[in-house]
Design an enzyme around this catalytic site. Structure first.
Site, PDB file in Angstrom:
ATOM      1  CD  GLU A   1      -5.789   0.639   2.322  1.00  0.00           C
ATOM      2  OE1 GLU A   1      -5.586  -0.178   3.118  1.00  0.00           O
ATOM      3  OE2 GLU A   1      -6.487   0.774   1.489  1.00  0.00           O
TER       4      GLU A   1
ATOM      5  NE  ARG B   1      -3.792  -2.349   0.252  1.00  0.00           N
ATOM      6  CZ  ARG B   1      -3.255  -3.561  -0.394  1.00  0.00           C
ATOM      7  NH1 ARG B   1      -2.103  -3.466  -1.162  1.00  0.00           N
ATOM      8  NH2 ARG B   1      -3.939  -4.600  -0.389  1.00  0.00           N
TER       9      ARG B   1
ATOM     10  CB  SER C   1      -8.902  -1.393   4.303  1.00  0.00           C
ATOM     11  OG  SER C   1      -9.478  -2.493   4.001  1.00  0.00           O
TER      12      SER C   1
HETATM   13  C1  FAD Z   1     -15.623   0.108  -0.699  1.00  0.00           C
HETATM   14  C2  FAD Z   1     -14.010   0.173  -0.903  1.00  0.00           C
HETATM   15  C3  FAD Z   1     -13.223  -0.913  -1.103  1.00  0.00           C
HETATM   16  C4  FAD Z   1     -11.953  -0.522  -1.224  1.00  0.00           C
HETATM   17  N1  FAD Z   1     -11.125  -1.841  -1.487  1.00  0.00           N
HETATM   18  C5  FAD Z   1      -9.867  -1.619  -1.823  1.00  0.00           C
HETATM   19  C6  FAD Z   1      -9.056  -2.895  -2.104  1.00  0.00           C
HETATM   20  O1  FAD Z   1      -9.671  -3.927  -1.907  1.00  0.00           O
HETATM   21  N2  FAD Z   1      -7.999  -2.664  -2.169  1.00  0.00           N
HETATM   22  C7  FAD Z   1      -7.276  -1.377  -2.251  1.00  0.00           C
HETATM   23  O2  FAD Z   1      -5.904  -1.190  -2.525  1.00  0.00           O
HETATM   24  N3  FAD Z   1      -7.833  -0.247  -2.026  1.00  0.00           N
HETATM   25  C8  FAD Z   1      -9.102  -0.247  -1.779  1.00  0.00           C
HETATM   26  N4  FAD Z   1     -10.000   0.691  -1.657  1.00  0.00           N
HETATM   27  C9  FAD Z   1      -9.388   2.061  -1.678  1.00  0.00           C
HETATM   28  C10 FAD Z   1      -9.499   2.930  -3.062  1.00  0.00           C
HETATM   29  O3  FAD Z   1     -10.437   2.161  -3.891  1.00  0.00           O
HETATM   30  C11 FAD Z   1      -8.018   2.744  -3.669  1.00  0.00           C
HETATM   31  O4  FAD Z   1      -6.947   3.212  -3.111  1.00  0.00           O
HETATM   32  C12 FAD Z   1      -7.924   3.535  -5.176  1.00  0.00           C
HETATM   33  O5  FAD Z   1      -7.044   3.295  -5.946  1.00  0.00           O
HETATM   34  C13 FAD Z   1      -8.427   5.065  -4.961  1.00  0.00           C
HETATM   35  O6  FAD Z   1      -8.620   5.504  -6.333  1.00  0.00           O
HETATM   36  P1  FAD Z   1      -9.270   7.136  -6.452  1.00  0.00           P
HETATM   37  O7  FAD Z   1      -9.321   7.354  -7.930  1.00  0.00           O
HETATM   38  O8  FAD Z   1     -10.545   6.862  -5.844  1.00  0.00           O
HETATM   39  O9  FAD Z   1      -8.333   7.853  -5.892  1.00  0.00           O
HETATM   40  P2  FAD Z   1      -8.364   9.289  -4.556  1.00  0.00           P
HETATM   41  O10 FAD Z   1      -9.074   8.723  -3.623  1.00  0.00           O
HETATM   42  O11 FAD Z   1      -9.152  10.249  -5.630  1.00  0.00           O
HETATM   43  O12 FAD Z   1      -7.130   9.412  -4.363  1.00  0.00           O
HETATM   44  C14 FAD Z   1      -6.210   8.929  -3.770  1.00  0.00           C
HETATM   45  C15 FAD Z   1      -4.740   9.274  -3.556  1.00  0.00           C
HETATM   46  O13 FAD Z   1      -4.285   9.182  -4.941  1.00  0.00           O
HETATM   47  C16 FAD Z   1      -3.882  10.451  -5.441  1.00  0.00           C
HETATM   48  N5  FAD Z   1      -4.328  10.465  -6.817  1.00  0.00           N
HETATM   49  C17 FAD Z   1      -5.320  10.058  -7.531  1.00  0.00           C
HETATM   50  N6  FAD Z   1      -5.115  10.281  -8.781  1.00  0.00           N
HETATM   51  C18 FAD Z   1      -3.838  10.630  -9.234  1.00  0.00           C
HETATM   52  C19 FAD Z   1      -3.077  10.840 -10.271  1.00  0.00           C
HETATM   53  N7  FAD Z   1      -3.771  10.655 -11.429  1.00  0.00           N
HETATM   54  N8  FAD Z   1      -2.033  11.512 -10.049  1.00  0.00           N
HETATM   55  C20 FAD Z   1      -1.588  11.516  -8.830  1.00  0.00           C
HETATM   56  N9  FAD Z   1      -1.912  11.379  -7.767  1.00  0.00           N
HETATM   57  C21 FAD Z   1      -3.186  10.764  -7.836  1.00  0.00           C
HETATM   58  C22 FAD Z   1      -4.819  11.495  -4.652  1.00  0.00           C
HETATM   59  O14 FAD Z   1      -4.042  12.719  -4.503  1.00  0.00           O
HETATM   60  C23 FAD Z   1      -4.541  10.834  -3.173  1.00  0.00           C
HETATM   61  O15 FAD Z   1      -3.533  11.014  -2.478  1.00  0.00           O
HETATM   62  C24 FAD Z   1     -11.588   0.755  -1.458  1.00  0.00           C
HETATM   63  C25 FAD Z   1     -12.359   1.865  -1.377  1.00  0.00           C
HETATM   64  C26 FAD Z   1     -13.508   1.694  -1.062  1.00  0.00           C
HETATM   65  C27 FAD Z   1     -14.549   2.773  -0.691  1.00  0.00           C
END
Ligand code: FAD
Length: 342
Positions: free
Chosen positions: A338, A168, A242
């Site tokens: 996380e 992570r 998480s």
């Molecule tokens: C119900 C649920 C289940 C989940 N299950 C998992 C799982 O099984 N495994 C897991 O690893 N995660 C899980 N997650 C967490 C999440 O889905 C992941 O971390 C996902 O990759 C976040 O994507 P996002 O586009 O929503 O990022 P955001 O929440 O928009 O951003 C997260 C971080 O990434 C940065 N960021 C986003 N896009 C970019 C970009 N293009 N360039 C540079 N920085 C960027 C942001 O600044 C921030 O720091 C879960 C979340 C939820 C709500």
């Protein structure tokens, strides 16, 4: 100076984070391409603002209004760009939905990402915390990515080694945080595919369905079914999956803990350390299902903090801090969050 047509001010982020926290952004731009980023860098007012890059908002906790510029990634699309030894290379734009990419690769007959089905969020965020689930993580299939660096004004390509992937974790949570915008990500999908059945629950579920030689689509179906059963849907109750990482402890500390708590849930790691199930630790401290105001711990998943309706990000953070303190007091183990706390 180029204009930025999507620039807006005082924008609510409530629909743009899966916790459903009602924080506001001072300035907000929807980013479609590198031109948008160059235009921001060239703008004397926008270029000096603090930056928050936002994909699907499924891994952030907004604890206050953001007094800076939100860059919302909305560039979409996936394509096959070539082959290298034994792999097909697929490239997807940062704003593409992650699960849509997984489904698209499977529809092209390109297995590999199936264990990572249904993880919320965008492709561009996947490398940030090296998303992982059901025995797999994105680093295994990562080929390279393109980023725009606000510090140098350069667009460059990073290899897997340069991303410093860990559990992570990656360079984007450290040296490149809020400075590098990931524009697209390429994946190397193996032509000789082997099912990844390291995670026992997948094997059990496939057995229940009478599937003995699973295809990648079978695995995707099972992962989707298990996730729907186990994880709360953010459309129903705000959450970011998480909330804590599973902590790593030394073998010695693990031995001491097992002596006191024989039921301890743990997973030995290749490097000799031991990963503890953070959910178990939190559950043992009696937090499962409890709430403080509108911020709560999910009834079935102690690892998932939820917004029961109208919680502020600071309420969720206050609850998380109490949990961290309780786990430390009882087990002498430090939990790390996380999601990115903003
Ligand atoms: C119900 C649920 C289940 C989940 N299950 C998992 C799982 O099984 N495994 C897991 O690893 N995660 C899980 N997650 C967490 C999440 O889905 C992941 O971390 C996902 O990759 C976040 O994507 P996002 O586009 O929503 O990022 P955001 O929440 O928009 O951003 C997260 C971080 O990434 C940065 N960021 C986003 N896009 C970019 C970009 N293009 N360039 C540079 N920085 C960027 C942001 O600044 C921030 O720091 C879960 C979340 C939820 C709500």
């Amino acid at each position: 100076m180029k204009t930025i047509p999507t620039l807006r001010h005082d924008v609510s982020l409530r629909e743009l984070n899966t916790f459903g926290i009602d924080a506001r952004a001072h300035a907000f731009v929807s980013v479609k391409n590198i031109d948008d980023l160059e235009a921001i860098a060239a703008d004397p007012q926008l270029s000096v603002l603090p930056r928050l890059i936002l994909g699907g908002g499924s891994n952030v906790l907004l604890t206050k209004d953001f007094n800076g510029l939100v860059l919302h990634m909305v560039n979409k699309g996936c394509e096959i760009i070539g082959d290298d030894a034994g792999h097909t290379i697929v490239r997807a734009k940062a704003g593409e939905n992650w699960h849509a990419l997984v489904q698209w690769t499977l529809a092209q007959g390109l297995p590999g990402l199936e264990n990572l089905s249904l993880i919320p969020g965008t492709v561009g965020a996947a490398p940030i915390q090296n998303i992982g689930a059901y025995g797999s993580e994105v680093a295994e299939f990562f080929h390279s990515l393109t980023l725009y660096d606000f510090l140098t004004g350069e667009t460059r390509v990073l290899s897997r080694e340069e991303c410093h992937f860990g559990y992570r974790d990656s360079i984007f949570k450290h040296a490149l945080r809020d400075r590098a915008v990931i524009i697209d990500v390429s994946f190397a999908l193996p032509r000789e595919w082997q099912p990844n059945l390291r995670y026992a629950e997948l094997v059990t579920e496939l057995g229940t369905r009478g599937v003995s030689n699973p295809t990648a689509l079978d695995i995707a179906d099972v992962v989707i079914a298990i996730r729907r059963r186990k994880l709360p849907d953010p459309a129903v109750i705000g959450n970011a999956g998480s909330f804590f990482k599973n902590p790593l402890v030394s073998r010695d500390q693990h031995a001491l803990l097992v002596a006191r708590y024989p039921q301890l849930v743990s997973y030995p790691q290749a490097d000799g350390s031991v990963k503890l199930a953070a959910g178990w630790l939190i559950d043992q401290c009696g937090w499962k299902g409890r709430s403080i105001g509108a911020a709560g711990v999910h009834d079935r998943q102690a690892l998932v903090l939820v917004n029961r309706g109208g919680a502020a990000g600071s309420d969720v953070l206050a609850l998380a801090t109490k949990i961290v303190n309780d786990v430390r007091a009882r087990f002498d183990v430090s939990l790390e969050t996380e999601p990115v706390i903003v």
